[in-house]
Design an enzyme around this catalytic site. Structure first.
Site: not given
Ligand code: AMP
Length: 282
Positions: A37, A153, A30, A147
């Site tokens: 990321h 999720q 997102m 992640g």
């Molecule tokens: P988001 O933009 O928050 O929807 O996250 C996009 C992807 O990045 C998802 O697969 C999340 O699980 C992963 N993600 C976000 N924060 C972290 C983190 N601190 N460590 C590992 N993966 C992450």
């Protein structure tokens, strides 16, 4: 790096790549990128010939009283960061193109989505699985990197892929943390200095839980009480503390190899989640 704005152009790009026999890795996001990321992007570039990052603040995974309107965004910075990681395509579609007015289909994984975050965020995971299913059809990846920060999720997506016989390999990436232990999140920007300090109780709770299982504790109820006590020392509201199996998400009374400590708290108006596979070596 190419920036692609429409699902049609994205699929045309994917078809051209697939026609040459090359592979595609997808990282759904997102946006408002942080180091977490970027590590996922690095993993994607290692896992396929081409890496595609989707940037889409998916409205249907936000509840009515959640932060869709104020979700942090910085498109030009995100473009620079993704490009520096060697990403081939940044796919950033418009809401109208992802969800035309006549759209009437939702992808729903039942059971796994009821507990933990599903309890306080009804409909959230239906929004996630629907958009991820659409992204998989549009981008046609061989693998997709997620992640473990959002571990429910991840379990839900793995279930969807298995149930629908989807030929996409799901790659799990470990949680990326700040040097003081706070799990990275785009939502950390909402925290004031004192809230950010209070939020560290999550990582402290993980450290405590790890020490206790290493010392031989196996009763989840005992550790549950201790973790809640530890979190309550800070000005936070506990949404849940759970010990569950990392795939089935079923609560476990006996702590064991597959046990995940999963937590959600509210610090001020910001909802934070964190988790840890307690027996896993770091
Ligand atoms: P988001 O933009 O928050 O929807 O996250 C996009 C992807 O990045 C998802 O697969 C999340 O699980 C992963 N993600 C976000 N924060 C972290 C983190 N601190 N460590 C590992 N993966 C992450």
């Amino acid at each position: 790096m190419e920036i692609i704005r429409t699902p049609l152009e994205m699929t045309a790009w994917a078809n051209r790549v697939l026609a040459t026999g090359q592979t595609i890795a997808l990282v759904p996001t997102m946006g408002f990128f942080h180091e977490g990321h970027l590590r996922l992007m690095r993993k994607a570039t290692e896992n396929a010939d081409h890496a595609v990052v989707s940037l889409f603040v998916n409205p249907i995974q936000f509840g009515a009283n959640e932060d869709l309107g104020r979700y942090p965004r910085n498109f030009s910075r995100d473009c620079q960061l993704a490009q520096a990681e060697g990403v081939d395509v940044l796919f950033a579609p418009e809401v109208e193109d992802m969800y035309p007015a006549e759209a009437a289909t939702r992808v729903i994984v039942s059971g796994l989505t009821d507990g933990l975050c599903g309890e306080s965020r009804p409909g959230h995971f239906n929004g996630v699985t629907t958009v991820v299913a659409k992204l998989f059809h549009i981008v046609k990846p061989h693998c997709a990197v997620f992640g473990r920060k959002d571990f429910q999720q991840l379990a839900v997506i793995e279930r969807m892929v298995a149930d629908l016989n989807w030929d996409v390999k799901i790659v799990r990436h470990p949680i990326v943390r700040e040097t003081d232990g706070l799990a990275m999140s785009s939502r950390n920007t909402y925290l004031s200095a004192s809230e950010r300090h209070a939020a560290l109780c999550l990582f402290r709770a993980i450290g405590h839980a790890r020490r206790r299982v290493r010392a031989g504790l196996v009763e989840a109820t005992v550790l549950h009480r201790e973790v809640e006590e530890l979190l309550r020392r800070e000005a936070v509201i506990i949404e849940y503390v759970s010990f569950v199996d990392q795939s089935t998400l079923r609560p476990q009374a006996v702590l064991q190899k597959s046990t995940v400590l999963a937590m959600a708290i509210k610090v001020g108006t910001t909802r934070l989640i964190d988790n840890d596979i307690l027996f896993e070596e770091h």
